[in-house]
Design a protein around this motif. Structure first.
Motif, PDB file in Angstrom:
ATOM      1  N   SER A  10      75.405  18.416 171.337  1.00  0.00           N
ATOM      2  CA  SER A  10      76.204  18.057 170.159  1.00  0.00           C
ATOM      3  C   SER A  10      77.017  19.235 169.648  1.00  0.00           C
ATOM      4  CB  SER A  10      75.294  17.520 169.046  1.00  0.00           C
ATOM      5  OG  SER A  10      74.482  18.550 168.513  1.00  0.00           O
ATOM      6  N   LEU A  11      76.508  20.453 169.850  1.00  0.00           N
ATOM      7  CA  LEU A  11      77.211  21.641 169.364  1.00  0.00           C
ATOM      8  C   LEU A  11      78.293  22.109 170.322  1.00  0.00           C
ATOM      9  CD1 LEU A  11      74.200  23.729 167.938  1.00  0.00           C
ATOM     10  CD2 LEU A  11      75.867  22.393 166.658  1.00  0.00           C
ATOM     11  N   PHE A  12      78.005  22.036 171.629  1.00  0.00           N
ATOM     12  CA  PHE A  12      78.903  22.627 172.608  1.00  0.00           C
ATOM     13  C   PHE A  12      79.693  21.608 173.429  1.00  0.00           C
ATOM     14  CE2 PHE A  12      75.401  25.698 172.005  1.00  0.00           C
ATOM     15  CZ  PHE A  12      76.138  26.762 171.513  1.00  0.00           C
ATOM     16  N   ALA A  13      79.242  20.351 173.441  1.00  0.00           N
ATOM     17  CA  ALA A  13      79.986  19.303 174.147  1.00  0.00           C
ATOM     18  C   ALA A  13      79.935  18.021 173.334  1.00  0.00           C
ATOM     19  CB  ALA A  13      79.400  19.087 175.543  1.00  0.00           C
ATOM     20  N   PRO A  14      80.530  18.037 172.134  1.00  0.00           N
ATOM     21  CA  PRO A  14      80.404  16.883 171.227  1.00  0.00           C
ATOM     22  C   PRO A  14      80.951  15.581 171.794  1.00  0.00           C
ATOM     23  CG  PRO A  14      82.088  18.427 170.461  1.00  0.00           C
ATOM     24  CD  PRO A  14      81.354  19.105 171.560  1.00  0.00           C
ATOM     25  N   ASP A  15      81.865  15.646 172.750  1.00  0.00           N
ATOM     26  CA  ASP A  15      82.402  14.417 173.341  1.00  0.00           C
ATOM     27  C   ASP A  15      81.358  13.657 174.147  1.00  0.00           C
ATOM     28  OD1 ASP A  15      84.852  14.975 172.250  1.00  0.00           O
ATOM     29  OD2 ASP A  15      85.654  15.942 174.050  1.00  0.00           O
TER      30      ASP A  15
ATOM     31  N   TYR B 271      77.938   7.955 168.640  1.00  0.00           N
ATOM     32  CA  TYR B 271      78.992   8.178 167.656  1.00  0.00           C
ATOM     33  C   TYR B 271      78.658   9.247 166.618  1.00  0.00           C
ATOM     34  CZ  TYR B 271      80.520   3.738 169.613  1.00  0.00           C
ATOM     35  OH  TYR B 271      80.886   2.756 170.478  1.00  0.00           O
ATOM     36  N   THR B 272      77.420   9.625 166.491  1.00  0.00           N
ATOM     37  CA  THR B 272      77.037  10.632 165.511  1.00  0.00           C
ATOM     38  C   THR B 272      75.940  11.515 166.097  1.00  0.00           C
ATOM     39  OG1 THR B 272      75.886  10.960 163.402  1.00  0.00           O
ATOM     40  CG2 THR B 272      75.567   8.860 164.482  1.00  0.00           C
ATOM     41  N   PRO B 273      76.036  12.828 165.990  1.00  0.00           N
ATOM     42  CA  PRO B 273      75.019  13.705 166.565  1.00  0.00           C
ATOM     43  C   PRO B 273      73.647  13.531 165.930  1.00  0.00           C
ATOM     44  CG  PRO B 273      76.596  14.960 165.233  1.00  0.00           C
ATOM     45  CD  PRO B 273      77.158  13.593 165.404  1.00  0.00           C
ATOM     46  N   GLU B 274      73.599  13.233 164.621  1.00  0.00           N
ATOM     47  CA  GLU B 274      72.301  13.096 163.966  1.00  0.00           C
ATOM     48  C   GLU B 274      71.485  11.957 164.571  1.00  0.00           C
ATOM     49  OE1 GLU B 274      75.160  12.597 162.245  1.00  0.00           O
ATOM     50  OE2 GLU B 274      75.497  14.504 161.222  1.00  0.00           O
ATOM     51  N   LEU B 275      72.143  10.804 164.763  1.00  0.00           N
ATOM     52  CA  LEU B 275      71.443   9.643 165.309  1.00  0.00           C
ATOM     53  C   LEU B 275      71.079   9.867 166.772  1.00  0.00           C
ATOM     54  CD1 LEU B 275      70.419   6.826 164.698  1.00  0.00           C
ATOM     55  CD2 LEU B 275      72.651   5.913 165.345  1.00  0.00           C
ATOM     56  N   THR B 276      71.963  10.544 167.514  1.00  0.00           N
ATOM     57  CA  THR B 276      71.682  10.819 168.922  1.00  0.00           C
ATOM     58  C   THR B 276      70.490  11.756 169.072  1.00  0.00           C
ATOM     59  OG1 THR B 276      74.048  10.593 169.405  1.00  0.00           O
ATOM     60  CG2 THR B 276      72.677  11.603 171.089  1.00  0.00           C
ATOM     61  N   ILE B 277      70.476  12.833 168.279  1.00  0.00           N
ATOM     62  CA  ILE B 277      69.354  13.787 168.342  1.00  0.00           C
ATOM     63  C   ILE B 277      68.052  13.102 167.950  1.00  0.00           C
ATOM     64  CG2 ILE B 277      68.397  15.889 167.333  1.00  0.00           C
ATOM     65  CD1 ILE B 277      71.305  16.855 166.962  1.00  0.00           C
ATOM     66  N   SER B 278      68.079  12.338 166.872  1.00  0.00           N
ATOM     67  CA  SER B 278      66.864  11.656 166.405  1.00  0.00           C
ATOM     68  C   SER B 278      66.349  10.668 167.447  1.00  0.00           C
ATOM     69  CB  SER B 278      67.139  10.929 165.084  1.00  0.00           C
ATOM     70  OG  SER B 278      67.504  11.825 164.067  1.00  0.00           O
TER      71      SER B 278
END
Length: 436
Positions: A388-393, A398-405
């Motif tokens: 999410s930090l280095f390759a957000p695409d 659609y959202t890094p928070e939901l993906t990480i969780s």
């Protein structure tokens, strides 16, 4: 008797004040203002999620108040030292970044009124260090003064814009608007923030100091209600200023609140304008010192050193220097906070649920299963955070928070269940004894 049980002297108001100060920092104020600048009423989503999580914390308050120790110690005693160290290190890592954000934010605000950046960062770090060493009850009175002054300034700003009614309208419109515009981002922010607050040691350290279990529960509820009221204040100021057409085109979301307060004080070069802008930094002293206090606790627990004053001072100083070092490199404010929150909760929640299920005599998991869940969930969360930090695409929800969780909690759950299944296989295929 533990140290915490000897110092259970917090009343409801003191506990609520400390709960508010644990979350009401620059991410809360400037982050809400930034979101409201572009999204309007729904910009208070993150702050409202913090308030909701704080109220819900009353459900876990009996558990924390009776156990006293932080989560990493509780789970470590049941599932072994590796789990204690893993959770403690993840907590320490996430908080060091969040504390650095507070230092960056305070320096950025005070730079607007002419303070040099580097000396300001050093001075702010020193204040965090000193306040973190104060007794909790004394810190409560200090935070109460910080909070009151900040609220007076923000309330005065809303009043001078002659649009206090917009605050009430935001409260009435918020949840209907959130329901209408629900998106993966909405779910990600709500899920990550609420779940984090429930296991956030910044709050647990105060809950265990309540005079009684009743005080612990009502302190959480009162603190959550205060945060719920504060959640709409920064957004209301931004919307009122936009309606009054006083915000020039070059002002960004992060600088909108400092600009408005400077404008109301006659300009950033005027004494009143400087005081108004500087007031924004005050909540950060409560949050920054709270973070440093719990980092010091984590350091002492992980290293198994005695909780002596000299050890406390040494670790507080070391942690403060680490945060300062990260702050000197700079970085974003709001997005990183929620991403690190999501990473931490992804690592902790499944082992914590396993422990609660065992305490409730519903299901028992072995040390190996819980350790495996922590390991695989932690790797998945950290890898996803890096993406999410280095390759957000590459983020697919659609959202890094939901993906990480989802990745952290999903792999951790899979690890816990699969490990339990593997452990049960020998019993399933063992030859049955004959009845003869």
């Amino acid at each position: 008797m533990t140290t915490a049980s000897k110092t259970r002297n917090l009343g409801i108001v003191s506990l609520a004040t400390l709960m508010v100060s644990a979350h009401y920092g620059l991410g809360f104020v400037l982050g809400t203002a930034e979101q409201s600048f572009t999204e309007g009423v729904t910009g208070s989503l993150y702050a409202s999620a913090i308030a909701l999580g704080t109220i819900a914390l009353a459900l876990l308050a009996p558990f924390y108040w009776s156990h006293i120790d932080p989560i990493w110690t509780i789970l470590g005693e049941r599932y072994g030292q590796p789990l204690k160290v893993g959770i403690g290190v993840m907590s320490w890592t996430s908080l060091i970044g969040i504390e650095a954000v507070q230092i960056i934010s305070v320096a950025a605000i005070l730079t607007i009124v002419g303070f040099p950046t580097l000396p300001t960062m050093i001075a702010v770090t020193g204040l965090f260090f000193v306040i973190s060493l104060l007794p909790v009850e004394r810190a409560s009175w200090l935070f109460r003064g910080f909070l009151l002054f900040n609220l007076l300034v923000l309330g005065s700003a809303l009043w001078q814009l002659h649009n206090g009614a917009i605050y009430g309208q935001m409260v009435l419109d918020f949840w209907p608007r959130v329901s209408e515009t629900a998106s993966p981002k909405t779910i990600g922010v709500m899920l990550s923030t609420v779940l984090l607050v429930l296991i956030d040691m910044k709050c647990q350290q105060f809950v265990v100091r309540a005079r009684s279990l009743r005080v612990a529960c009502w302190g959480c509820i009162l603190g959550g209600l205060v945060l719920a009221a504060l959640a709409f204040l920064p957004g209301a100021i931004v919307l009122a200023a936009q309606e009054a057409n006083i915000i020039p085109a070059e002002v960004t979301g992060k600088s909108v609140i400092p600009y408005i307060l400077g404008w109301l004080g006659g300009g950033t070069a005027q004494p009143l304008g400087m005081i108004f802008i500087a007031s924004l930094a005050f909540p950060a002293f409560g949050l920054g010192s709270n973070i440093l206090r719990i980092q010091t606790k984590a350091s002492l627990d992980i290293t198994n050193l005695e909780n002596r004053k000299r050890n406390e001072i040494a670790f507080a100083g070391l942690n403060a220097l680490c945060a300062l070092g990260i702050a000197l490199r700079g970085g974003e404010i709001v997005g990183l906070i929620v991403c690190f929150y999501a990473t931490y909760l992804s690592v902790v929640w499944i082992p914590f649920i396993a422990y609660l299920l065992e305490r409730s005599r519903i299901m028992v998991f072995s040390q190996t299963s819980v350790r495996f869940a922590l390991g695989i969930g932690g790797v998945a969360a950290i890898v996803t955070l890096g993406i999410s930090l280095f390759a957000p695409d590459a983020i697919w929800l659609y959202t890094p928070e939901l993906t990480i969780s989802s990745m952290g909690l999903g792999f951790s759950s899979l690890g816990l269940v699969s490990s339990r299944v593997v452990e049960s296989l020998p019993a399933l295929f063992a030859p049955k004894k004959s009845m003869g």
